[in-house]
Enzyme design. Structure first.
Site, PDB file in Angstrom:
ATOM      1  CD  GLU A 187      27.518  30.733  38.709  1.00 27.66           C
ATOM      2  OE1 GLU A 187      26.874  30.304  37.730  1.00 27.66           O
ATOM      3  OE2 GLU A 187      28.690  30.421  38.933  1.00 27.66           O
ATOM      4  CB  SER A 222      30.932  28.384  31.374  1.00 31.61           C
ATOM      5  OG  SER A 222      31.555  29.575  31.551  1.00 31.61           O
ATOM      6  CE1 TYR A 231      35.304  35.114  39.133  1.00 35.64           C
ATOM      7  CE2 TYR A 231      33.783  36.233  40.622  1.00 35.64           C
ATOM      8  CZ  TYR A 231      34.237  35.979  39.342  1.00 35.64           C
ATOM      9  OH  TYR A 231      33.628  36.599  38.268  1.00 35.64           O
ATOM     10  CG  ASP A 236      31.098  32.191  32.941  1.00 36.25           C
ATOM     11  OD1 ASP A 236      32.015  32.666  32.255  1.00 36.25           O
ATOM     12  OD2 ASP A 236      31.236  31.867  34.140  1.00 36.25           O
ATOM     13  CD  GLU A 282      39.315  34.916  31.444  1.00 28.56           C
ATOM     14  OE1 GLU A 282      38.066  34.928  31.574  1.00 28.56           O
ATOM     15  OE2 GLU A 282      39.885  34.314  30.531  1.00 28.56           O
ATOM     16  CG  HIS A 283      39.035  37.863  36.768  1.00 28.71           C
ATOM     17  ND1 HIS A 283      38.353  37.535  37.908  1.00 28.71           N
ATOM     18  CD2 HIS A 283      39.641  36.736  36.345  1.00 28.71           C
ATOM     19  CE1 HIS A 283      38.567  36.244  38.182  1.00 28.71           C
ATOM     20  NE2 HIS A 283      39.337  35.746  37.241  1.00 28.71           N
TER      21      HIS A 283
HETATM   22  C1  GLA Z   1      34.359  33.132  35.901  1.00 23.61           C
HETATM   23  C2  GLA Z   1      33.130  33.986  36.143  1.00 23.61           C
HETATM   24  C3  GLA Z   1      32.968  35.055  35.064  1.00 23.61           C
HETATM   25  C4  GLA Z   1      34.251  35.838  34.863  1.00 23.61           C
HETATM   26  C5  GLA Z   1      35.438  34.884  34.702  1.00 23.61           C
HETATM   27  C6  GLA Z   1      36.743  35.617  34.614  1.00 23.61           C
HETATM   28  O1  GLA Z   1      34.196  32.369  34.748  1.00 23.61           O
HETATM   29  O2  GLA Z   1      31.978  33.174  36.185  1.00 23.61           O
HETATM   30  O3  GLA Z   1      31.891  35.902  35.398  1.00 23.61           O
HETATM   31  O4  GLA Z   1      34.456  36.763  35.884  1.00 23.61           O
HETATM   32  O5  GLA Z   1      35.517  33.963  35.774  1.00 23.61           O
HETATM   33  O6  GLA Z   1      36.806  36.352  33.443  1.00 23.61           O
END
Ligand code: GLA
Length: 381
Positions: free
Chosen positions: A160, A126, A224, A172, A31-32
């Protein structure tokens, strides 16, 4: 005719040329890490954004007519004057894909599109990438533009980032376009190499429960962006191109030099990359039953170091674990959205009941709980 094609015909007065579907995703772990050029391991779920599409003749005015089964009005967009501010938010994800094709040098004709999505909005699954990928696949196929799926991933990311204005990574869109059934998608976000990793949940007597807390979040708002900025600062202060380049063994020294809030962000990314690699090793050698602890460690890292959990997500994870889940974590961008729990199929009901009970006791909104299996990526219907 499918229901979508019938609704399209009723609305626009002619049938669609074709219908396309693109899935939402669950991120199993990683994640991230995507915008830090690291590793991710998502899979596509069976909740999808579907579109009916009819392309207008090349000589017609370049007009988009965009509709959604969740909205009342048809939104008209002049392709010659594309600008996000003048378009209602939900339609930006569709118009943004046209914008991104045009940025790549394609002069697109107008089109009619009806969107119907079963991916819950704001649930960290997503929903926006699913829309973008369905539209991108549809345009690419209907107009025979011959872009590869990997190129469509970048094109949707650009829609996006640069049209909608959310600085997200490629997780995503990659999951939606590149996933295959019964597999998780291992993606190296720097080299863009992928590997389909077998995820035999049903055969192993397992399920993944999604617990949608209904605390909604949005990635084009502040949180974010701040995380992306903190990671960029960490990388530059450590003298690397991206946090992907920081090895685990460098963390003790980094702790001495970085400000505490930057260090905690760095520590999450560095340990999370390591957990993705360990998850894949365990899936290969021992199967999905073995990965529970890594999922739970990932949650602790996002809660304590990265700072993106919330009371509802923590309760979902704790309650699922207390009732016998093998592992649990929040999934997606954070600040709300969904948690996932890896459970034995025979425990799924008890675990769901316990989560619902604890949410009620805490006076939180009743969460939506459902199971997901790794499904196929975007496709023509
Ligand atoms: C969102 C973003 C992704 C990713 C996640 C965290 O879903 O769209 O690109 O950074 O957060 O993993």
């Amino acid at each position: 005719m499918s229901t979508l094609a019938t609704s399209f015909t009723d609305l626009f007065g002619h049938a669609p040329d074709a219908c396309y579907a693109a899935p939402g995703r669950v991120n199993l772990i990683g994640e991230h890490t995507d915008y830090n050029e690291g590793y991710v391991l998502p899979f596509a779920i069976d909740k999808v954004a579907s579109i009916g599409l009819k392309v207008h003749p090349a000589a017609a005015p370049r007009l988009l007519r965009l509709a959604s089964t969740h909205e009342n009005a048809v939104v008209e967009v002049d392709l010659g004057k594309l600008s996000a501010e003048t378009i209602t938010p939900w339609a930006r994800y569709l118009a943004g894909v046209f914008w991104a094709f045009e940025q790549r040098g394609f002069m697109l004709p107008g089109a009619d599109i009806l969107l119907d999505s079963t991916v819950p909005l704001g649930a960290g699954l997503s929903s926006s990438a699913a829309i973008e990928c369905a539209v991108a696949l549809g345009i690419n196929e209907a107009l025979r533009l011959n872009l590869t799926r990997e190129e469509l991933v970048l094109l949707c990311q650009s829609a996006e980032n640069n049209f909608v204005g959310a600085p997200t990574g490629i997780l995503d869109q990659s999951a939606s376009l590149l996933s295959t059934a019964e597999h998780a998608l291992f993606l190296d976000c720097r080299t863009r190499e992928t590997r389909q990793v077998h995820l035999p949940l049903s055969e192993s007597g397992l399920q993944i429960l999604v617990i949608n807390t209904r605390v909604s979040h949005s990635h084009d708002s502040g949180g974010y962006k701040e995380l992306v900025a903190a990671c960029t600062t960490g990388a530059s202060q450590l003298g690397v191109k991206a946090l992907r380049d920081v090895p685990l063994t460098a963390l003790p020294a980094a702790k001495e030099t970085l400000a505490p809030d930057i260090y905690r962000r760095v520590a999450h990314i560095v340990t999370e990359n390591q957990r993705v690699l360990e998850t894949i090793e365990l899936l290969d050698s021992a199967g999905p039953t073995a990965i529970g602890q890594l999922l739970t460690q990932s949650h602790a890292s996002m809660r304590d170091d990265f700072g993106i959990s919330c009371p509802e997500l923590d309760l979902a994870v704790d309650a699922a674990l207390a009732a016998g889940a093998l592992g649990a974590r929040m999934t997606g961008g954070g600040f709300g959205g969904s948690a996932i729990a890896l459970v034995h199929t025979h425990d799924a009901e008890t675990i769901s009941a316990r989560v619902l009970q604890e949410f009620a006791a805490a006076h939180f909104i009743t969460p939506e709980i459902f199971t997901v299996l790794p499904g196929p990526g975007a496709r023509a219907l």
